[in-house]
Motif scaffolding. Structure first.
Motif, PDB file in Angstrom:
ATOM      1  N   ALA A 246      -5.284 -25.549  18.631  1.00 32.51           N
ATOM      2  CA  ALA A 246      -4.350 -25.329  17.522  1.00 32.51           C
ATOM      3  C   ALA A 246      -4.790 -24.160  16.646  1.00 32.51           C
ATOM      4  CB  ALA A 246      -4.230 -26.603  16.687  1.00 32.51           C
ATOM      5  N   MET A 247      -6.094 -24.012  16.421  1.00 30.88           N
ATOM      6  CA  MET A 247      -6.581 -22.917  15.578  1.00 30.88           C
ATOM      7  C   MET A 247      -6.329 -21.563  16.223  1.00 30.88           C
ATOM      8  SD  MET A 247     -10.097 -24.432  13.955  1.00 30.88           S
ATOM      9  CE  MET A 247     -10.052 -25.839  12.850  1.00 30.88           C
ATOM     10  N   PHE A 248      -6.503 -21.480  17.535  1.00 32.55           N
ATOM     11  CA  PHE A 248      -6.244 -20.217  18.211  1.00 32.55           C
ATOM     12  C   PHE A 248      -4.747 -19.917  18.287  1.00 32.55           C
ATOM     13  CE2 PHE A 248     -10.640 -20.533  19.674  1.00 32.55           C
ATOM     14  CZ  PHE A 248     -11.025 -19.210  19.672  1.00 32.55           C
ATOM     15  N   SER A 249      -3.932 -20.947  18.195  1.00 34.72           N
ATOM     16  CA  SER A 249      -2.477 -20.769  18.254  1.00 34.72           C
ATOM     17  C   SER A 249      -1.857 -20.580  16.872  1.00 34.72           C
ATOM     18  CB  SER A 249      -1.827 -21.992  18.924  1.00 34.72           C
ATOM     19  OG  SER A 249      -2.383 -22.238  20.188  1.00 34.72           O
ATOM     20  N   LEU A 250      -2.629 -20.853  15.824  1.00 42.85           N
ATOM     21  CA  LEU A 250      -2.059 -20.901  14.484  1.00 42.85           C
ATOM     22  C   LEU A 250      -1.522 -19.555  14.024  1.00 42.85           C
ATOM     23  CD1 LEU A 250      -1.511 -22.845  12.198  1.00 42.85           C
ATOM     24  CD2 LEU A 250      -3.777 -22.367  11.284  1.00 42.85           C
ATOM     25  N   GLY A 251      -2.214 -18.467  14.372  1.00 48.66           N
ATOM     26  CA  GLY A 251      -1.747 -17.141  13.961  1.00 48.66           C
ATOM     27  C   GLY A 251      -0.347 -16.855  14.482  1.00 48.66           C
ATOM     28  N   ALA A 252      -0.102 -17.136  15.747  1.00 53.18           N
ATOM     29  CA  ALA A 252       1.224 -16.916  16.333  1.00 53.18           C
ATOM     30  C   ALA A 252       2.263 -17.827  15.696  1.00 53.18           C
ATOM     31  CB  ALA A 252       1.174 -17.139  17.837  1.00 53.18           C
ATOM     32  N   LEU A 253       1.880 -19.060  15.394  1.00 51.40           N
ATOM     33  CA  LEU A 253       2.813 -19.991  14.766  1.00 51.40           C
ATOM     34  C   LEU A 253       3.216 -19.524  13.374  1.00 51.40           C
ATOM     35  CD1 LEU A 253       1.359 -23.492  15.760  1.00 51.40           C
ATOM     36  CD2 LEU A 253       3.412 -22.387  16.641  1.00 51.40           C
ATOM     37  N   LEU A 254       2.242 -18.999  12.618  1.00 55.11           N
ATOM     38  CA  LEU A 254       2.521 -18.549  11.258  1.00 55.11           C
ATOM     39  C   LEU A 254       3.460 -17.346  11.242  1.00 55.11           C
ATOM     40  CD1 LEU A 254      -1.027 -18.971   9.693  1.00 55.11           C
ATOM     41  CD2 LEU A 254       1.036 -20.170   8.972  1.00 55.11           C
ATOM     42  N   VAL A 255       3.442 -16.569  12.302  1.00 58.44           N
ATOM     43  CA  VAL A 255       4.348 -15.426  12.398  1.00 58.44           C
ATOM     44  C   VAL A 255       5.758 -15.870  12.783  1.00 58.44           C
ATOM     45  CG1 VAL A 255       4.836 -13.299  13.676  1.00 58.44           C
ATOM     46  CG2 VAL A 255       2.502 -13.791  12.915  1.00 58.44           C
ATOM     47  N   LYS A 256       5.869 -16.861  13.672  1.00 54.28           N
ATOM     48  CA  LYS A 256       7.168 -17.252  14.227  1.00 54.28           C
ATOM     49  C   LYS A 256       7.844 -18.395  13.465  1.00 54.28           C
ATOM     50  CE  LYS A 256       5.845 -15.844  18.918  1.00 54.28           C
ATOM     51  NZ  LYS A 256       5.619 -16.291  20.316  1.00 54.28           N
ATOM     52  N   TRP A 257       7.067 -19.297  12.892  1.00 53.07           N
ATOM     53  CA  TRP A 257       7.618 -20.476  12.247  1.00 53.07           C
ATOM     54  C   TRP A 257       7.484 -20.385  10.735  1.00 53.07           C
ATOM     55  CZ3 TRP A 257       5.912 -25.590  15.094  1.00 53.07           C
ATOM     56  CH2 TRP A 257       6.350 -25.544  16.415  1.00 53.07           C
ATOM     57  N   ARG A 258       8.407 -21.042  10.047  1.00 56.68           N
ATOM     58  CA  ARG A 258       8.243 -21.221   8.612  1.00 56.68           C
ATOM     59  C   ARG A 258       7.105 -22.195   8.366  1.00 56.68           C
ATOM     60  NH1 ARG A 258      13.294 -23.007   5.350  1.00 56.68           N
ATOM     61  NH2 ARG A 258      11.664 -22.922   3.760  1.00 56.68           N
ATOM     62  N   LEU A 259       6.390 -21.977   7.279  1.00 62.39           N
ATOM     63  CA  LEU A 259       5.269 -22.840   6.943  1.00 62.39           C
ATOM     64  C   LEU A 259       5.711 -24.298   6.837  1.00 62.39           C
ATOM     65  CD1 LEU A 259       2.372 -22.232   4.605  1.00 62.39           C
ATOM     66  CD2 LEU A 259       3.833 -24.158   4.053  1.00 62.39           C
ATOM     67  N   LYS A 260       6.925 -24.528   6.362  1.00 59.41           N
ATOM     68  CA  LYS A 260       7.434 -25.892   6.207  1.00 59.41           C
ATOM     69  C   LYS A 260       7.401 -26.647   7.525  1.00 59.41           C
ATOM     70  CE  LYS A 260      11.432 -28.461   4.472  1.00 59.41           C
ATOM     71  NZ  LYS A 260      12.713 -28.362   3.728  1.00 59.41           N
ATOM     72  N   TRP A 261       7.770 -25.991   8.612  1.00 59.42           N
ATOM     73  CA  TRP A 261       7.845 -26.681   9.903  1.00 59.42           C
ATOM     74  C   TRP A 261       6.477 -26.837  10.547  1.00 59.42           C
ATOM     75  CZ3 TRP A 261      11.826 -29.140   9.175  1.00 59.42           C
ATOM     76  CH2 TRP A 261      12.975 -28.567   8.618  1.00 59.42           C
ATOM     77  N   ILE A 262       5.538 -25.957  10.215  1.00 58.96           N
ATOM     78  CA  ILE A 262       4.169 -26.144  10.695  1.00 58.96           C
ATOM     79  C   ILE A 262       3.562 -27.379  10.038  1.00 58.96           C
ATOM     80  CG2 ILE A 262       1.857 -25.147  10.772  1.00 58.96           C
ATOM     81  CD1 ILE A 262       3.116 -22.406  10.914  1.00 58.96           C
ATOM     82  N   PHE A 263       3.760 -27.484   8.715  1.00 64.25           N
ATOM     83  CA  PHE A 263       3.293 -28.676   8.017  1.00 64.25           C
ATOM     84  C   PHE A 263       3.944 -29.932   8.583  1.00 64.25           C
ATOM     85  CE2 PHE A 263       1.590 -26.256   4.335  1.00 64.25           C
ATOM     86  CZ  PHE A 263       0.426 -26.985   4.144  1.00 64.25           C
ATOM     87  N   ALA A 264       5.269 -29.894   8.768  1.00 66.33           N
ATOM     88  CA  ALA A 264       6.007 -31.059   9.252  1.00 66.33           C
ATOM     89  C   ALA A 264       5.519 -31.478  10.641  1.00 66.33           C
ATOM     90  CB  ALA A 264       7.502 -30.761   9.276  1.00 66.33           C
ATOM     91  N   CYS A 265       5.239 -30.503  11.491  1.00 63.84           N
ATOM     92  CA  CYS A 265       4.735 -30.793  12.833  1.00 63.84           C
ATOM     93  C   CYS A 265       3.374 -31.486  12.755  1.00 63.84           C
ATOM     94  CB  CYS A 265       4.644 -29.508  13.644  1.00 63.84           C
ATOM     95  SG  CYS A 265       4.120 -29.750  15.356  1.00 63.84           S
ATOM     96  N   GLY A 266       2.495 -30.984  11.876  1.00 68.54           N
ATOM     97  CA  GLY A 266       1.184 -31.597  11.709  1.00 68.54           C
ATOM     98  C   GLY A 266       1.281 -33.035  11.225  1.00 68.54           C
ATOM     99  N   LEU A 267       2.172 -33.282  10.269  1.00 69.67           N
ATOM    100  CA  LEU A 267       2.361 -34.640   9.761  1.00 69.67           C
ATOM    101  C   LEU A 267       2.955 -35.552  10.832  1.00 69.67           C
ATOM    102  CD1 LEU A 267       3.742 -33.722   6.214  1.00 69.67           C
ATOM    103  CD2 LEU A 267       1.496 -34.694   6.724  1.00 69.67           C
ATOM    104  N   GLY A 268       3.891 -35.012  11.618  1.00 72.93           N
ATOM    105  CA  GLY A 268       4.479 -35.797  12.698  1.00 72.93           C
ATOM    106  C   GLY A 268       3.443 -36.200  13.737  1.00 72.93           C
ATOM    107  N   LEU A 269       2.552 -35.277  14.077  1.00 68.32           N
ATOM    108  CA  LEU A 269       1.479 -35.600  15.019  1.00 68.32           C
ATOM    109  C   LEU A 269       0.526 -36.638  14.427  1.00 68.32           C
ATOM    110  CD1 LEU A 269       0.646 -32.080  16.481  1.00 68.32           C
ATOM    111  CD2 LEU A 269       1.783 -33.975  17.645  1.00 68.32           C
ATOM    112  N   GLY A 270       0.374 -36.619  13.089  1.00 72.12           N
ATOM    113  CA  GLY A 270      -0.448 -37.633  12.431  1.00 72.12           C
ATOM    114  C   GLY A 270       0.138 -39.024  12.606  1.00 72.12           C
ATOM    115  N   ILE A 271       1.457 -39.133  12.518  1.00 71.86           N
ATOM    116  CA  ILE A 271       2.127 -40.419  12.746  1.00 71.86           C
ATOM    117  C   ILE A 271       1.896 -40.884  14.183  1.00 71.86           C
ATOM    118  CG2 ILE A 271       4.356 -41.605  12.806  1.00 71.86           C
ATOM    119  CD1 ILE A 271       5.338 -39.566  10.708  1.00 71.86           C
ATOM    120  N   LEU A 272       2.081 -39.965  15.138  1.00 71.94           N
ATOM    121  CA  LEU A 272       1.900 -40.295  16.546  1.00 71.94           C
ATOM    122  C   LEU A 272       0.463 -40.686  16.838  1.00 71.94           C
ATOM    123  CD1 LEU A 272       3.069 -40.452  19.401  1.00 71.94           C
ATOM    124  CD2 LEU A 272       2.607 -37.985  19.641  1.00 71.94           C
ATOM    125  N   ARG A 273      -0.481 -40.002  16.190  1.00 67.63           N
ATOM    126  CA  ARG A 273      -1.898 -40.280  16.402  1.00 67.63           C
ATOM    127  C   ARG A 273      -2.237 -41.738  16.061  1.00 67.63           C
ATOM    128  NH1 ARG A 273      -5.948 -42.392  15.254  1.00 67.63           N
ATOM    129  NH2 ARG A 273      -7.918 -41.685  14.420  1.00 67.63           N
TER     130      ARG A 273
END
Length: 395
Positions: A246-273
């Motif tokens: 995830a850390m190596f992918s984060l730079g590309a995500l920050l360029v392509k995705w809004r920060l809101k959806w990166i946060f939301a994805c992280g929280l969603g994975l927390g629920i699944l975890r």
């Protein structure tokens, strides 16, 4: 530096639960983990203000590393020699006061040397995760998952961090001590950052997310051992695999995705975890451990990069310190004590009702996700950095 720092912290925090259990210190375990939260209320802001205004962050980290080595060795000795539990807890608290500012100070040192934090910080921060994994593996290789040898190894790693700081360039401070008020000396002026609505939501979301996440290190090793997976430090390090990806992918995500959806994805994975852990099987619990690292990165590391991008350079050490306070302080203190209460509530005569325990934590993360989606109003790149007002000098 990040690699060695991660190893030092991992060798202490991950086996701490089983070490305390093995030495008959079950009663102080929730308080031992809550010590980090209590320390984060005070330590990061004070040292963040010191690093911004009075001393180079490199020199601050050097002193903290030396203090950490001494405190960790003392705490390990107290556990091994069966000193009074309250004295053991006091030494653990002393170590927490020294280690709590380490992440924010080291992050400040790194951010100061990056040309593009969005693209560069993730891979560099992954070195800390690799160090954390190496520390966990070393503990299990030494068969020290229940031994104070883990703490002595961590103390040695802190001495290496201290030595490494002598090879880092000294960063200049921006303000003389004579110009400071007591509020500024204590770092309380960092609370000014909360006036910005988006800053406030990010700080509150990460703090709330920390509440259920605080259960990961105290109780996952116990669940692993109950299922027959004894080398808990090594198994727990599996979470760092997806964390690195995830850390190596984060730079590309920050360029392509809004920060809101990166946060939301992280929280969603927390629920699944937590939902996977609630199934109460070896493979399911390990799958939850693996997802923990990815969820952690998409929430916490994104928040650190957000602060570096949105906060004026003169306030960055205090911004990172305030982040440590709301997550490591407010979040961890309430989280460790709260999940300790929830763990006790889920106990029964034949053991722990693990499905109920983890399901409750999944529901808590779901509430945090709903709050964030409703409250965050960011507009991506169009938001300008929030610059707290500073006092003007004469003229």
């Amino acid at each position: 530096m990040f690699f060695i720092l991660g190893a030092a912290l991992g060798m202490w925090l991950v086996p701490l639960s089983t070490v305390l259990d093995a030495h008959g210190l079950h009663a102080i375990k929730p308080f031992a983990f809550a010590a980090n939260g209590l320390a984060a209320f005070v330590s990061p802001l004070i040292f963040g203000a010191l690093a911004d205004r009075r001393a180079s962050p490199v020199k601050v980290l050097r002193g903290l590393s030396l203090a950490n080595a001494a405190a960790m060795a003392l705490a390990s000795t107290a556990i091994q020699l069966h000193w009074n539990p309250w004295l053991v807890l006091a030494l653990i608290q002393l170590h927490a006061l020294c280690s709590s500012p380490a992440w924010s100070i080291s992050s400040t040192i790194i951010f100061a040397r990056l040309a593009d934090a969005r693209m560069e910080f993730g891979p560099i921060r992954a070195m800390a995760t690799l160090g954390w994994m190496a520390g966990c593996w070393l503990v299990s290789v030494l068969n020290a998952d229940t031994s104070t040898l883990a703490g002595y190894s961590g103390a040695t790693a802190w001495l290496v961090v201290c030595g490494f700081t002598f090879f880092l360039p000294v960063l200049a401070t921006r303000k003389s001590a004579e110009d400071l008020t007591w509020r500024e000396r204590l770092g309380l002026d960092a609370l000014t950052l909360l006036r910005n609505p988006d800053h406030r939501v990010v700080f509150l979301t990460t703090a709330l997310f920390t509440l259920p996440i605080a259960a990961f290190y105290p109780y996952t090793p116990a669940h692993l051992r109950e299922l027959g997976l004894t080398r808990t430090s090594a198994w727990m390090s599996l979470g760092q695999v997806t964390e690195i990806i995830a850390m190596f992918s984060l730079g590309a995500l920050l360029v392509k995705w809004r920060l809101k959806w990166i946060f939301a994805c992280g929280l969603g994975l927390g629920i699944l975890r937590f939902a996977l852990s609630a199934v109460n099987g070896k493979a399911w619990l390990l799958a939850g451990v693996v997802l923990h690292g990815c969820s952690y990165t998409l929430v916490y590391i994104t928040a650190q990069i957000y602060l570096d991008q949105r906060v004026d350079a003169a306030w960055r050490a205090r911004g990172q310190a305030l982040f440590s306070l709301v997550t490591g302080g407010v979040g961890n203190l309430i989280g460790y004590l709260g999940t300790g209460w929830w763990f006790a509530a889920c106990a029964c005569p034949i053991g722990t009702r693990w499905p109920l325990f983890w399901s409750g934590l999944a529901a808590a993360v779901a509430v945090v996700l709903v709050y964030f989606l409703i409250a965050y109003r960011g507009r991506g790149k169009r938001i300008l950095p929030f610059l707290p007002r500073t006092r003007r000098g004469p003229g």
